[in-house]
Structure formats: structure tokens, C-alpha cells
Design an enzyme around this catalytic site. Structure first.
Site, PDB file in Angstrom:
ATOM      1  N   HIS A 274       6.310  -9.313 -21.768  1.00 16.48           N
ATOM      2  CA  HIS A 274       7.000  -9.348 -20.471  1.00 16.48           C
ATOM      3  C   HIS A 274       7.650 -10.710 -20.327  1.00 16.48           C
ATOM      4  O   HIS A 274       7.127 -11.704 -20.824  1.00 16.48           O
ATOM      5  CB  HIS A 274       6.011  -9.192 -19.303  1.00 16.48           C
ATOM      6  CG  HIS A 274       5.133  -8.001 -19.388  1.00 16.48           C
ATOM      7  ND1 HIS A 274       5.548  -6.745 -19.030  1.00 16.48           N
ATOM      8  CD2 HIS A 274       3.846  -7.873 -19.786  1.00 16.48           C
ATOM      9  CE1 HIS A 274       4.554  -5.897 -19.207  1.00 16.48           C
ATOM     10  NE2 HIS A 274       3.505  -6.552 -19.667  1.00 16.48           N
TER      11      HIS A 274
ATOM     12  N   HIS B 153      11.425 -17.512 -21.252  1.00 16.67           N
ATOM     13  CA  HIS B 153      10.920 -17.280 -22.603  1.00 16.67           C
ATOM     14  C   HIS B 153      10.043 -16.037 -22.628  1.00 16.67           C
ATOM     15  O   HIS B 153       9.569 -15.581 -21.590  1.00 16.67           O
ATOM     16  CB  HIS B 153      10.110 -18.483 -23.102  1.00 16.67           C
ATOM     17  CG  HIS B 153       8.799 -18.622 -22.405  1.00 16.67           C
ATOM     18  ND1 HIS B 153       8.676 -19.183 -21.148  1.00 16.67           N
ATOM     19  CD2 HIS B 153       7.549 -18.254 -22.775  1.00 16.67           C
ATOM     20  CE1 HIS B 153       7.409 -19.159 -20.783  1.00 16.67           C
ATOM     21  NE2 HIS B 153       6.704 -18.603 -21.748  1.00 16.67           N
TER      22      HIS B 153
END
Length: 180
Positions: free
Chosen positions: A38, A125
Site C-alpha cells: 500500500h 514510497h
């Protein structure tokens, strides 16, 4: 709990294929299963039940204010030093400034309902692995992803996830809001 954007199956499959040659490398991190990939926008921690409904209400306009965005998994890096890396990550390309603004609005919404949110800059990220303390670690390994560029995709929604920890961690989808 955390608020996140989830990469679609095509992006996950492409990155998974790119990571394949790195997985058996000496000093590689403990790789995160693709089912747990995620793009976390805001980590909320434990959300008391009485704050869940106000959180849902506060998040809706923060997401609604977001224009359509497109992202791409691109490049790689690490948190921690070369000699003592902690996290292996894949970066993002595309509408990262808009994603960063969204993360800021979501953090403000969470604070507005009384939740404590870390006060540090958002760094877009995707965590793909973690090195264990005291184990051999190749901090140069993420550099092998420098040229990686996955397929671009439109971000359809922001999801509120609840982590269920234990021997087999899993995530429960609590709510979602459409982007754009």
C-alpha cells in the site's frame, strides 16, 4: 489504521517481476508480500471507536478536493544507512505533488478529529522489504532498481485500512473515498 492508495494489479505484477532477481541476493531484506503493498498516506495508529465516524466525515472533503491523479512506481531506495539499512522501498513518479498535498490534507483531517499524527514530511514510497537488525544487509541493493519504471495508473480512491497483526498479518478495508 492507515489511509492509503493501493497500486492496481498491473503495477503490482510488474514490480513483483522486477524484484524477482533481487529476492535471492545475499543481504536482501525480508520481502513484504505483494498483498501488503500500500502507498501509506497517513498512519493513524489505533483509532478509538468514537472517533471513527468523525474521521470518515473529515476525510471525505480532503479526498474530494483532490484532482484526478496518475502515479507510477519508479526507482528504488532505502531508509537507514548503507551499512545499516532498515527499509527497502520503491519510489513514485507522476502526480507526486498532488499526492503529497492529499497526504497533508488527510493528516490535517485526522488531527482535526483529535488523532495524533506524526509531524514529519510525507515521502511518497512503497515499502517492499525490511532488513532485520543484526542480519547481513546489502544497502546497495535498492540501487539496482534505479532504472525501474512501472506502468502508470489513475488513482481511483483512498482507502482506510485496519491492520490485524499476528502470525499472519492481514488488512481489513474499513472505508474508501473516490479521488477526482
Amino acid at each position: 489504521m492507515f489511509l492509503a492508495v493501493d497500486p492496481p494489479g498491473t503495477a503490482v505484477t510488474d514490480l513483483d517481476r522486477a524484484l524477482e532477481p533481487l529476492r535471492p541476493a545475499p543481504g536482501a531484506p525480508r520481502w513484504t508480500p505483494t498483498s501488503r503493498w500500500h502507498l501509506t498516506l497517513v498512519f493513524l495508529g489505533e483509532v478509538p471507536a468514537p472517533l471513527l465516524a468523525p474521521l470518515r466525515t473529515a476525510v471525505a472533503p480532503a479526498v474530494a478536493a483532490t484532482p484526478p491523479i496518475s502515479l507510477q512506481l519508479a526507482g528504488g531506495g532505502r531508509f537507514g544507512s548503507r551499512r545499516r539499512p532498515t527499509v527497502c522501498w520503491v519510489g513514485l513518479g507522476g502526480d507526486v505533488p498532488e499526492l503529497t498535498a492529499l497526504a497533508g490534507r488527510l493528516a490535517a483531517a485526522a488531527r482535526g478529529v483529535g488523532l495524533t499524527v506524526e509531524d514529519r514530511p510525507f515521502r511518497a514510497h512503497l515499502t517492499v522489504g525490511r532488513w532485520r537488525p543484526g542480519q547481513p544487509a546489502d544497502g546497495d541493493l535498492p540501487g539496482r532498481l534505479a532504472g525501474y519504471r512501472g506502468p502508470a495508473w489513475p488513482v481511483p480512491e483512498v482507502v482506510l485500512w485496519r491492520s490485524r497483526l499476528g502470525p499472519q498479518p492481514r488488512y481489513e478495508r474499513v472505508a474508501a473515498w473516490p479521488v477526482g
